[in-house]
Write an enzyme that holds these catalytic residues in place. Structure first.
Site: not given
Ligand code: PEP
Length: 259
Positions: A13-15, A100, A102, A172, A178, A218, A239-240
Site C-alpha cells: 500500500n503505497w498510500k 482502510h 485511514e 490491520e 505506520g 508495520s 505500507g511503509g
Molecule cells: C497500511 O497502510 O495498510 C499499513 C499496514 O501500513 P504500515 O505497514 O506502514 O504500518
C-alpha cells in the site's frame, strides 16, 4: 498460511506516496530480487490513482498485479472527484483496498459505505481487500473480537457465497499502522483465527478456509517471516516497507517459508 487451501498474497500500500514516473525504476529494482515468486504468492501493488496505469505497464509480463486504495460505491455519474471500479479495471487494476483505517478515520468511511464499496468492487469485478482492525483503546479494553467481528459482518452484508472467496480480508490493528509497533505473531494469529471463525459462521467452514486473510501493521523484512508462518495469516498488507523495493522483496521471499 495454509497454501493447500488458499492464495498467499503480499500487497503493498503505497498510500499517497510515489510518482507515476518512478514506477519503472521500482519494477526494475524489485523484479530481479523475487525470481519465481508467483509459485508461492500473488504480489499486488496498491498505488495512488495517478500511478496505477504506470504500475501496470512497468510490471507487464512480470505477474505483479496492480490495485487501488479506494473506489466509489457508485458506477458512474455526478460524483466529482470520485473514481469508479470500472475505471480502475479499465486501466488494469485487479484489486482495491476498501475500508482502510485511514479512510475510516480521516474521511468518515463507515461500515455501511465500506459494504457498498465491497459490493460495487465485486460487481466490476475487482478483488476487494477489506481492512478491519481495532484501536489501541479497544484492544486494551478487551473488545478486539467484538469490534472486528462487527466490521466483518457489516462489510460483507449481502455478499453471496458465490462471491466471498474473491474477497481478501486484511486484519490491520490501527495502533500498528505506520507506528513501528507490530502485533505479536500470537496476537495477530489469534485475531485472524477469530476472523476465520466469523467467516465460517457467515458462510461455512469450507468457504472460510478458502479466504485469504492478511496481516497489516508495520510488517517489515525483519518480522515478516514469523507473522507469515502463522496458520491463519495468508499474507501481508504492507505500507511503509513496500516503498522500498529491497525490503518489499525480502517480505515477498519470506512468504516462501511455508513451501
Ligand atoms: C497500511 O497502510 O495498510 C499499513 C499496514 O501500513 P504500515 O505497514 O506502514 O504500518
Amino acid at each position: 498460511m495454509n497454501i493447500k487451501y488458499r492464495q498467499t498474497i503480499i500487497a503493498g500500500n503505497w498510500k499517497m506516496n510515489t510518482l507515476a514516473s518512478g514506477a519503472k525504476s521500482y519494477a526494475n529494482a524489485l523484479c530481479p530480487l523475487i525470481p519465481g515468486f508467483y509459485a508461492w504468492c500473488n504480489v499486488v501493488i496498491c498505488a495512488p490513482f495517478t500511478s496505477i496505469h504506470a504500475v501496470v505497464h512497468a510490471f507487464k509480463g512480470n505477474k505483479v498485479s496492480a490495485g487501488a486504495q479506494n473506489m466509489s460505491e457508485h458506477k458512474s455519474g455526478a460524483y466529482t472527484g470520485e473514481v469508479s471500479g470500472e475505471q480502475l479495471r479499465d486501466i488494469g487494476a485487479e484489486y482495491v483496498i476498501i475500508g482502510h483505517s485511514e479512510r475510516r478515520q480521516l474521511y468518515g468511511e463507515t461500515d455501511e459505505s465500506v459494504n457498498s464499496k465491497i459490493l460495487a468492487a465485486l460487481e466490476v469485478p475487482l478483488h476487494p481487500i477489506l481492512c478491519v482492525g481495532e484501536s489501541l483503546e479497544e484492544r486494551e479494553s478487551g473488545v478486539t473480537t467484538n469490534i472486528v467481528s462487527a466490521q466483518i459482518k457489516n462489510a460483507l452484508a449481502s455478499v453471496p457465497d458465490s462471491e466471498i472467496s474473491r474477497v481478501v480480508v486484511a486484519y490491520e490493528p490501527i495502533w500498528a499502522i505506520g507506528t513501528g509497533k507490530t502485533a505479536s505473531p500470537e496476537d495477530a494469529q489469534d485475531t485472524c483465527r477469530e476472523i476465520r471463525a466469523v467467516l465460517a459462521n457467515l458462510y461455512d467452514a469450507e468457504l472460510a478456509q478458502r479466504i485469504s486473510i492478511l496481516y497489516g501493521g508495520s510488517m517489515n523484512e525483519k518480522n515478516a517471516a514469523e507473522l507469515l508462518a502463522q496458520p491463519d495469516i495468508d499474507g501481508g498488507l504492507v505500507g511503509g516497507a513496500s516503498l522500498n523495493p529491497t525490503a518489499f522483496a525480502e517480505i515477498i521471499n519470506a512468504a516462501k517459508g511455508g513451501l
